[in-house]
Enzyme design. Structure first.
Site, PDB file in Angstrom:
ATOM      1  CE  LYS A 108       1.886   0.024  11.143  1.00  0.00           C
ATOM      2  NZ  LYS A 108       2.067   1.479  11.003  1.00  0.00           N
ATOM      3  N   GLY A 220      14.895   6.454  20.906  1.00  0.00           N
ATOM      4  CA  GLY A 220      14.993   5.691  19.666  1.00  0.00           C
ATOM      5  C   GLY A 220      16.154   6.193  18.818  1.00  0.00           C
ATOM      6  N   GLY A 222      16.301   4.750  15.403  1.00  0.00           N
ATOM      7  CA  GLY A 222      15.989   4.101  14.125  1.00  0.00           C
ATOM      8  C   GLY A 222      15.809   5.154  13.050  1.00  0.00           C
ATOM      9  CG  ASN A 223      13.798   5.699   8.602  1.00  0.00           C
ATOM     10  OD1 ASN A 223      12.725   6.276   8.513  1.00  0.00           O
ATOM     11  ND2 ASN A 223      14.732   5.815   7.685  1.00  0.00           N
TER      12      ASN A 223
HETATM   13  N1  GLU Z   1       4.708   2.697   8.580  1.00  0.00           N
HETATM   14  C1  GLU Z   1       4.552   4.102   8.434  1.00  0.00           C
HETATM   15  C2  GLU Z   1       3.512   4.638   9.398  1.00  0.00           C
HETATM   16  O1  GLU Z   1       3.259   4.088  10.438  1.00  0.00           O
HETATM   17  C3  GLU Z   1       4.264   4.473   6.988  1.00  0.00           C
HETATM   18  C4  GLU Z   1       3.062   3.837   6.402  1.00  0.00           C
HETATM   19  C5  GLU Z   1       2.961   4.007   4.902  1.00  0.00           C
HETATM   20  O2  GLU Z   1       3.795   4.638   4.305  1.00  0.00           O
HETATM   21  O3  GLU Z   1       1.997   3.472   4.356  1.00  0.00           O
HETATM   22  O4  GLU Z   1       2.981   5.692   9.211  1.00  0.00           O
END
Ligand code: GLU
Length: 429
Positions: A108, A220, A222-223
């Site tokens: 992350k 939420g 959002g997306n």
């Molecule tokens: N940010 C998204 C998650 O928390 C997607 C991560 C990704 O596609 O690598 O799962």
């Protein structure tokens, strides 16, 4: 997020891990390896601001584990980002890719910044500066970033462009969540929200409840939340309450409509910060309630799809006795204290790293398409996504039923076991 009171998401991720490590009787070496990220990068990103001054932003990339494949996970832009939040999220990514069985690890990233107060040029400079600092340690076979909270396809393509300038060649598989037509996959934007609904559909099936006529409340807008609402409505469910952060008031509000919120209507009154405009909502017949109200609704399904640390020891008792399913669209929305209560009450929980794995699963499809340089139609992407999410859900719920386990523990057992096995097979532990 991360900075609320004494809440520490990394401690929470470790509490969850330790519980299952005990259940699995993991040896001490594997336990120690998996309790911490393999690698962490902390760096400064100097940016020439539009007023001519230079501001230095703090960036992180934390790679938790890559035994099953290159690290994978989003990059968040948030003013309250903390290292421990990113550590926890990197660990959850490892379990997420493992539970859906895609050949990737977990990572992350984050930058402490508030995109709402940054011009597009400043955001572009942060994206490019981020890649300049970390280019040697990311890449299609090392670690593949993606969008997350407050980052999108535009940020991804700026990052890719910077990476390709540095490396002097094209590497479309270096990042996912790219714009369609520039190496992005159809369905990637919808994938997390839709994937969440595939798991809700399966949870309802286990409970012998038809989706048609079910009522849900969502935290939420959002997306993830928007596409979850879209698909939930399509399968016959009704979302009666949506809660949303209001940037101007620095507070959140819930918007309730007993006969169901209208997604397009709410989208049309969303301000440029992603918040729903209260006055316009009232004019359209919505009741405007406190931010906490979403949790207290008499609904069948609760969907926390905002941030971590939202269902806690303090508010868990407010969940209505009518609630049958909680599907965690957000990462880490439920604290261990609240989790215990939800388990005792027998509510069917779809845990975060399973429920919201649709995004990373589609990211994996995006990489596969980039490698082939051949892109699938929407139906093909969504069909494959449904298959992957449904089979992961069934594996977890079968184990939960057979061993009389809580869904979160069953998901952890499958994920940790897969990652531990990969570490053993590689001879790391
Ligand atoms: N940010 C998204 C998650 O928390 C997607 C991560 C990704 O596609 O690598 O799962």
């Amino acid at each position: 997020m991360g900075a609320q009171g004494s809440f520490n998401p990394f401690e929470m991720a470790r509490v969850q891990f330790d519980k299952v490590a005990d259940l699995l009787d993991l040896d001490s070496g594997t336990r120690e390896l998996l309790r911490s990220p393999l690698r962490e990068y902390h760096f400064s990103i100097p940016v020439r601001m539009s007023d001519g001054n230079t501001k230095v932003f703090q960036g992180f990339r934390i790679q938790h584990n890559d035994a099953r494949g290159p690290c994978k996970g989003g990059i968040r832009f948030h003013p309250q980002e903390t290292v421990d939040t990113v550590r926890a999220l990197s660990m959850w990514m490892t379990w997420k890719t493992a539970v859906v069985d895609i050949p990737l690890g977990g990572a992350k990233g984050g930058v402490i910044c508030d995109p709402h107060s940054l011009t597009p040029q400043e955001q572009e400079a942060i994206c490019r500066g981020y890649v300049d600092q970390i280019a040697k340690n990311i890449g299609p076979a090392i670690d593949i970033p993606a969008p997350d909270i407050m980052t999108n396809a535009q940020h991804m393509i700026w990052m890719l462009d910077e990476y390709e300038k540095i490396l002097g060649s094209r590497f479309p598989g270096m990042i996912t969540g790219k714009p369609v037509g520039l190496g992005g996959s159809l369905g990637r934007t919808q994938a997390t929200g839709y994937g969440l609904v595939y798991t809700i559909r399966e949870a309802l099936r286990q409970l012998d409840i038809r989706p048609a006529g079910t009522r849900a409340s969502v935290q939420g807008f959002g997306n993830v939340a928007q596409y979850a609402i879209e698909l939930l409505e399509r399968i016959g469910g009704k979302v009666v309450c949506v809660s949303c952060w209001d940037q101007q008031d620095s507070a959140s509000y819930s918007f309730r409509k007993a006969d169901g919120v209208v997604l397009d209507e709410l989208r049309s009154i969303t301000d440029r910060f992603g918040g729903i405009e209260k006055d316009k909502a009232k004019e359209l017949g919505y009741e405007v309630l406190s931010g906490a109200a979403w949790l207290e609704q008499d609904v069948d399904i609760l969907i926390p799809a905002a941030l971590e640390n939202q269902i806690t020891g303090e508010n868990v008792a407010k969940i209505s006795t009518q609630v049958k399913v909680i599907a965690e669209g957000a990462n880490g929305p439920t604290t261990p204290e609240a989790d215990k209560v939800i388990h005792e009450r027998g509510i069917f929980l779809v845990p975060d790293f399973l429920a919201n794995a649709g995004g990373v699963t589609c990211s994996y499809f995006e990489q596969v398409q980039c490698n082939m340089n051949y892109f699938w139609e929407m139906d093909e992407v969504l069909g494959k996504l449904d298959l992957k999410m449904t089979s992961a859900f069934i594996a977890v719920s079968d184990l939960a039923r057979k061993k009389k386990l809580y869904m979160r523990d069953a998901a952890y057992i499958i994920a940790i076991d897969r990652v531990a096995m990969a570490c053993h097979q590689r001879g790391w532990v």
